[in-house]
Motif scaffolding. Structure first.
Motif, PDB file in Angstrom:
ATOM      1  N   UNK A 235     -45.956  43.085-128.909  1.00 41.56           N
ATOM      2  CA  UNK A 235     -45.693  44.060-128.802  1.00 41.56           C
ATOM      3  C   UNK A 235     -46.274  45.111-128.281  1.00 41.56           C
ATOM      4  N   UNK A 236     -47.491  45.256-127.712  1.00 42.52           N
ATOM      5  CA  UNK A 236     -48.403  46.081-127.432  1.00 42.52           C
ATOM      6  C   UNK A 236     -48.532  45.811-125.829  1.00 42.52           C
ATOM      7  N   UNK A 237     -48.866  45.175-125.676  1.00 43.30           N
ATOM      8  CA  UNK A 237     -48.974  44.623-124.287  1.00 43.30           C
ATOM      9  C   UNK A 237     -49.944  44.705-123.587  1.00 43.30           C
ATOM     10  N   UNK A 238     -51.115  44.003-124.604  1.00 47.62           N
ATOM     11  CA  UNK A 238     -52.450  43.373-124.852  1.00 47.62           C
ATOM     12  C   UNK A 238     -52.403  42.685-123.073  1.00 47.62           C
ATOM     13  N   UNK A 239     -53.828  42.710-122.488  1.00 52.81           N
ATOM     14  CA  UNK A 239     -53.859  42.248-121.514  1.00 52.81           C
ATOM     15  C   UNK A 239     -53.873  40.706-121.388  1.00 52.81           C
ATOM     16  N   UNK A 240     -53.062  39.490-120.828  1.00 52.40           N
ATOM     17  CA  UNK A 240     -52.595  38.212-121.242  1.00 52.40           C
ATOM     18  C   UNK A 240     -54.459  37.791-121.320  1.00 52.40           C
ATOM     19  N   UNK A 241     -54.715  36.376-120.986  1.00 45.96           N
ATOM     20  CA  UNK A 241     -55.675  35.075-121.320  1.00 45.96           C
ATOM     21  C   UNK A 241     -56.020  34.847-119.778  1.00 45.96           C
ATOM     22  N   UNK A 242     -56.759  35.153-119.680  1.00 44.84           N
ATOM     23  CA  UNK A 242     -56.785  33.946-117.945  1.00 44.84           C
ATOM     24  C   UNK A 242     -56.970  34.996-117.115  1.00 44.84           C
ATOM     25  N   UNK A 243     -57.565  34.233-115.338  1.00 42.33           N
ATOM     26  CA  UNK A 243     -57.745  35.078-114.454  1.00 42.33           C
ATOM     27  C   UNK A 243     -56.364  35.850-113.820  1.00 42.33           C
ATOM     28  N   UNK A 244     -56.700  37.105-113.543  1.00 45.66           N
ATOM     29  CA  UNK A 244     -55.535  38.378-112.930  1.00 45.66           C
ATOM     30  C   UNK A 244     -54.462  37.476-112.130  1.00 45.66           C
ATOM     31  N   UNK A 245     -56.327  36.807-111.016  1.00 45.04           N
ATOM     32  CA  UNK A 245     -55.185  36.491-110.050  1.00 45.04           C
ATOM     33  C   UNK A 245     -54.286  35.106-109.821  1.00 45.04           C
ATOM     34  N   UNK A 246     -55.368  34.306-110.889  1.00 42.44           N
ATOM     35  CA  UNK A 246     -54.461  33.245-111.088  1.00 42.44           C
ATOM     36  C   UNK A 246     -52.673  33.223-111.762  1.00 42.44           C
ATOM     37  N   UNK A 247     -53.024  34.135-112.547  1.00 40.40           N
ATOM     38  CA  UNK A 247     -51.529  34.257-113.073  1.00 40.40           C
ATOM     39  C   UNK A 247     -50.166  34.786-112.224  1.00 40.40           C
ATOM     40  N   UNK A 268     -60.222  38.656-107.210  1.00 37.79           N
ATOM     41  CA  UNK A 268     -59.982  38.552-107.781  1.00 37.79           C
ATOM     42  C   UNK A 268     -60.033  39.264-108.920  1.00 37.79           C
ATOM     43  N   UNK A 269     -59.879  41.074-109.212  1.00 39.83           N
ATOM     44  CA  UNK A 269     -59.498  41.171-110.287  1.00 39.83           C
ATOM     45  C   UNK A 269     -58.494  42.459-109.729  1.00 39.83           C
ATOM     46  N   UNK A 270     -57.090  42.339-109.105  1.00 38.92           N
ATOM     47  CA  UNK A 270     -56.463  43.666-108.756  1.00 38.92           C
ATOM     48  C   UNK A 270     -56.157  44.404-110.288  1.00 38.92           C
ATOM     49  N   UNK A 271     -55.652  45.560-110.232  1.00 36.95           N
ATOM     50  CA  UNK A 271     -55.543  46.143-110.390  1.00 36.95           C
ATOM     51  C   UNK A 271     -54.049  45.313-111.678  1.00 36.95           C
ATOM     52  N   UNK A 272     -54.244  45.503-112.852  1.00 35.30           N
ATOM     53  CA  UNK A 272     -52.999  44.660-113.674  1.00 35.30           C
ATOM     54  C   UNK A 272     -52.748  45.286-114.639  1.00 35.30           C
ATOM     55  N   UNK A 273     -51.891  45.974-115.321  1.00 36.53           N
ATOM     56  CA  UNK A 273     -51.808  46.692-116.325  1.00 36.53           C
ATOM     57  C   UNK A 273     -49.741  46.857-116.805  1.00 36.53           C
ATOM     58  N   UNK A 274     -49.767  46.985-118.333  1.00 36.59           N
ATOM     59  CA  UNK A 274     -48.350  47.504-119.184  1.00 36.59           C
ATOM     60  C   UNK A 274     -47.508  48.318-117.834  1.00 36.59           C
ATOM     61  N   UNK A 275     -46.325  48.156-118.260  1.00 35.83           N
ATOM     62  CA  UNK A 275     -45.688  49.075-118.526  1.00 35.83           C
ATOM     63  C   UNK A 275     -45.109  49.351-119.600  1.00 35.83           C
TER      64      UNK A 275
END
Length: 395
Positions: A235-247, A268-275
């Motif tokens: 519900x709160x859009x917490x960051x998923x586990x694992x590598x952002x790039x691989x996801x 390896x670490x792009x911007x990635x966040x909850x909308x």
């Protein structure tokens, strides 16, 4: 009078500049070590245009804007399925639309700090705020790693984004105010001359289900990538586990050659966040006030984040800048919220409407989106669709 502004994003930079121009002493604190190099392309229109013209920022923004002819949806083979004419969109969105890369927008606002008299405004990068509190003289800010260093001010402005630390300390934990819209967004910039040459002057978007990748050619050999996908992290859009790039590579595989190439080059670490949106009952408490995404994030789906950041910060400068003593602060902050809240709430409503159709969940919804986009070429229908997307701004 003195202000501490936390967050050197668009809203924080503009607010700090306007306070400095009004004669305030300003400390602008940013936790990042330097201006952020990454970010996505955004359309700048609506209230931000009027505000930017009024405060003298518009020429700087126009100088770094990109010329966009169309936003084009394509299938996995690269064949166009529908498109939006940008001249038409500009007319419906109030007559002026600038397509701006977020880092360029922030650099323009940063350069505009030179308009402030020397010594009036100080910018400090790498300054993570660890604690804020009030006392009888105003507000104080402690900087992480510097236990003996505190900054005192008459007003504290939290402009530190959707995950605001100032908001958490003064108003309450993030989960009380964060309203996820069921998606995540990622963005990064890569160097790819062949893709750059193939997509000039167009936003190219994948006409896909439950996910969408977009790309745009920059002035060099770079390509800006923007990706939105369903969020299954709670519900709160917490960051998923694992590598952002691989996801991202898993989520967006199979959307065509251009997207596959972008995924190969993804950092390896792009911007990635909850909308998400931020919904709060009040934006000021004591001598602390929030501005920009910290108090009224509309989500990228509303298409007005940069516009509202500039317009809101400019308005805060208008109502608070003339205050000459601490006794006038409370009424100025109340006036800011009274005038600005209706604008933010309208934009948030537009964002929620867009969220329902932004990522089609099945083929039927995707087909409906194609029909709607194609119908925007019809007189009358174009205005109805535009009002659903951008609210009362549409003419």
């Amino acid at each position: 009078m003195k202000a501490v502004v936390v967050g050197a994003g668009i809203a924080g930079l503009v607010a700090a500049r306007q306070f400095g121009l009004a004669g305030w002493d300003v400390d602008l604190l940013e936790k990042s070590a330097a201006p952020r190099p990454d970010g996505y392309m955004m359309d700048f229109f609506g209230p931000g245009v009027e505000a930017a013209e009024r405060i003298g920022l518009y020429p700087r923004l126009a100088a770094v804007a990109y010329h966009v002819e169309a936003a084009e949806y394509v299938d996995a083979t690269g064949r166009p399925t529908s498109s939006i004419d940008y001249d038409q969109f500009a007319r419906l969105a109030g007559g002026k639309v600038l397509s701006l890369l977020r880092p360029d927008m922030e650099r323009a606002a940063l350069a505009a700090l030179d308009d402030v008299a020397p010594g009036r405004l100080r910018v400090r990068y790498g300054a993570q705020v660890s604690r804020v509190w009030s006392d009888e003289d105003g507000v104080r800010v402690a900087i992480d790693g510097s236990p003996d260093v505190t900054v005192a001010a008459d007003v504290l402005v939290g402009a530190d984004g959707i995950h605001s630390g100032v908001r958490a300390q003064v108003f309450g934990p993030e989960e009380e105010f964060l309203r996820p819209l069921g998606m995540r967004a990622a963005a990064f910039i890569v160097t790819e001359p062949l893709l750059n040459a193939g997509f000039r002057n167009r936003f190219v978007l994948t006409d896909s289900i439950d996910r969408m990748a977009g790309l745009y050619s920059l002035r060099s050999d770079e390509v800006a990538a923007f990706m939105v996908y369903r969020d299954a992290t709670g519900a709160q859009g917490h960051l998923p586990s694992g590598s952002t790039r691989e996801r991202l590579r898993r989520e967006f595989a199979g959307l065509g050659h251009a997207v596959d190439r972008l995924l190969e080059l993804c950092p390896e670490h792009p911007y990635d966040d909850v909308v998400a949106q931020i919904v709060m009952p009040g934006w000021h408490r004591g001598r602390t006030v929030l501005v920009g995404d910290a108090c009224g994030a509309v989500s990228l789906l509303a298409g007005q984040g940069g516009s509202l950041a500039i317009a809101g910060a400019a308005l805060l400068g208008d109502v608070l800048g003339p205050v000459a003593s601490p006794g006038g602060i409370a009424s100025a902050l109340a006036e800011f919220e009274r005038r600005w809240r209706p604008v933010v709430e309208e934009a948030q409503a537009a964002g929620r409407r867009t969220a329902s159709s932004f990522l089609p969940a099945n083929r039927t919804q995707r087909l409906l989106r194609r029909w709607i986009i194609r119908a925007t070429r019809l007189p009358g229908i174009d205005r109805l669709v535009a009002r659903q997307i951008v609210g009362r701004i549409a003419k």
